[in-house]
Design a protein around this motif. Structure first.
Motif, PDB file in Angstrom:
ATOM      1  N   GLN A   1       3.040 -19.693  18.606  1.00 51.93           N
ATOM      2  CA  GLN A   1       3.794 -20.879  19.022  1.00 51.93           C
ATOM      3  C   GLN A   1       4.769 -20.526  20.153  1.00 51.93           C
ATOM      4  N   TYR A   2       5.152 -21.530  20.915  1.00 53.40           N
ATOM      5  CA  TYR A   2       6.143 -21.390  21.995  1.00 53.40           C
ATOM      6  C   TYR A   2       5.749 -20.286  22.981  1.00 53.40           C
TER       7      TYR A   2
ATOM      8  N   TYR B   1      12.776 -19.425  23.337  1.00 52.61           N
ATOM      9  CA  TYR B   1      12.707 -19.656  21.889  1.00 52.61           C
ATOM     10  C   TYR B   1      12.725 -18.320  21.154  1.00 52.61           C
TER      11      TYR B   1
ATOM     12  N   GLN C   1       7.531 -20.541  26.212  1.00 55.07           N
ATOM     13  CA  GLN C   1       8.969 -20.741  26.064  1.00 55.07           C
ATOM     14  C   GLN C   1       9.615 -19.456  25.514  1.00 55.07           C
TER      15      GLN C   1
ATOM     16  N   ALA D   1       5.026 -27.937  16.833  1.00 59.26           N
ATOM     17  CA  ALA D   1       5.239 -26.484  16.804  1.00 59.26           C
ATOM     18  C   ALA D   1       6.198 -26.064  15.691  1.00 59.26           C
ATOM     19  N   GLU D   2       7.301 -26.813  15.513  1.00 58.12           N
ATOM     20  CA  GLU D   2       8.298 -26.401  14.506  1.00 58.12           C
ATOM     21  C   GLU D   2       7.810 -26.644  13.079  1.00 58.12           C
TER      22      GLU D   2
ATOM     23  N   VAL E   1       7.187 -31.521  26.196  1.00 60.19           N
ATOM     24  CA  VAL E   1       7.036 -30.207  26.843  1.00 60.19           C
ATOM     25  C   VAL E   1       5.994 -30.294  27.960  1.00 60.19           C
TER      26      VAL E   1
END
Length: 434
Positions: free
Chosen positions: A37-38, A44, A41, A421-422, A378
């Motif tokens: 994930q991420y 994060y 990013q 994602a979270e 995003v």
């Protein structure tokens, strides 16, 4: 062998010895989100590093994919293995007696999503196209993605999964009866997850009656006549019981590692070797807390006008189609937004139409990179930056998943995501694989 153990074994499932952190551990800092994930990013993961610094944490025993291209893979993997050994030897991780764990996850989008931690037999799993095993992939497996993941597992003494495997249980007989009596089960954990991950509770399931009920309910799902009736497939010979929803490549890597280990074992040694099994969370596809979200595409270092021209040309040249309706894709670039329309798609699913072209286009334009993004905000943020392009995809109906996989095989990769994602599974439970 207890009768329920025999039933479970025949269905490709065992009751695992699960490891959890000891009571001194701060679980809020122990559990971190899935490593895939991420991936665009980095900030994060830098925040996660700050939160967990100096504390026992799964962050120290995973390889976030945002760092895969950093050129320090060997050092990272060695550090991960050393940290795993340290957590075992120091007693940071404690092994429970054989049990399942009932999981209840609250997220920012769903008040409750129920799951059951079990171990699946990798001998009953095949990710290749046309597979007829009890356990199957739901999306195409990218073979090139497996070697670095197998390498991470190669010398690891433990596994910690972010794999979620789906069952199609409309009558809610496998997991839900346990959830209804959760207040009578021993609670193993109950805490807030970091970085907007929500809240998670876990309960030990070790009573013989409870495990027998799980075995019986799963065996009913695996009954061939019931299976044929459910999907209206009179000639179907092979039951699909477990469909890999999240972590397709992680389970494929576990399979690859097991095949490597198996090659050096006698037949007797193979029967109960811990690497033969993989710890996963089972989730009912009908659980109200499980939402299928589309996975969008963001392209980097791309000439959007050229891509749009080639997209139209590609489908003029590939006009044979079994699909019945046009496919439309909204996109965004630094110069604005628009829509791509295809009257003669090559796939019944929009994602199949788009991915077939993107695979072709990226071979022709190797400088173009792609990322698979959860969440439209995003996509908008990244896609509107110069040199980038964001493409939005619609979602698919989750109740169609099993029949689609049975009839068509694995879906195009990154077809859907189980939540944002979270909401992805956080690393928490572990299991020895050596």
């Amino acid at each position: 062998m207890n009768n329920y153990k025999k039933i479970l074994s025949e269905l490709g499932l065992i009751i695992p010895k699960i490891m959890l952190p000891d009571s001194k551990c701060q679980l809020e800092k122990w559990a971190v989100v899935a490593c895939d994930q991420y991936t665009s990013q980095r900030g994060y993961w830098e925040n996660v590093a700050d939160i967990t610094k100096g504390n026992p944490s799964t962050y120290n025993i995973i390889f976030p994919e945002v760092y895969l291209e950093d050129g320090d893979s060997t050092t990272r993997i060695n550090t991960i293995n050393n940290n795993m050994d340290n957590y075992i030897q120091s007693g940071t991780l404690k092994e429970l007696e054989d049990c399942f764990i009932l999981v209840d996850r609250k997220t920012t989008h769903a008040p409750s999503r129920k799951g059951l931690m079990v171990a699946l037999d990798l001998e009953c799993y095949n990710y290749t196209k046309g597979s007829c095993t009890f356990i199957r992939a739901t999306e195409g497996t990218v073979i090139d993605r497996l070697p670095p993941r197998i390498k991470i597992r190669q010398n690891a003494p433990i596994e910690l999964p972010h794999i979620m495997v789906l069952i199609d249980d409309p009558d809610r007989k496998v997991i839900e009866p346990l959830a209804q009596k959760a207040d009578k089960l021993e609670k193993l954990y109950d805490f807030e997850l970091m970085m907007d991950g929500g809240h998670i509770k876990g309960y030990r399931v070790s009573d013989e009656e409870d495990i027998s009920s799980v075995a019986e309910a799963l065996s009913q799902l695996a009954n061939l006549e019931s299976f044929r009736k459910k999907y209206d497939l009179s000639n179907q010979k092979d039951v699909l019981l477990f469909a890999v929803g999240d972590g397709n490549h992680s389970l494929a890597s576990a399979k690859g590692h097991w095949e490597n280990v198996k090659a050096g074992l006698s037949h007797e040694e193979q029967q109960n070797h811990p690497a033969r099994y993989a710890l996963v969370e089972l989730v009912n596809v009908h659980d109200e807390g499980l939402v299928f979200e589309p996975i969008h595409r963001v392209l980097f270092n791309v000439d959007a006008k050229n891509l749009l021209t080639e997209f139209s040309a590609y489908y003029k040249n590939n006009s044979d189609s079994g699909a019945s309706k046009p496919h439309a894709f909204k996109y965004i670039t630094s110069e604005g937004s628009g829509e791509m329309l295809i009257d003669n798609p090559v796939s019944n699913l929009e994602v199949g139409t788009l991915q077939a072209f993107l695979d072709y286009y990226m071979k022709e334009h190797p400088q173009v990179k792609i990322d698979y993004i959860h969440g439209e905000d995003v996509v908008t943020k990244l896609g509107s930056q110069p040199g980038n392009m964001g493409i939005y995809l619609p979602s698919m109906n989750k109740t169609d998943l099993f029949k689609t996989v049975i009839l068509d095989g694995a879906l195009p990769r990154k077809t859907f995501s189980m939540g944002e994602a979270e909401e992805k599974r956080f690393y928490l439970e572990c299991r020895k694989i050596k």
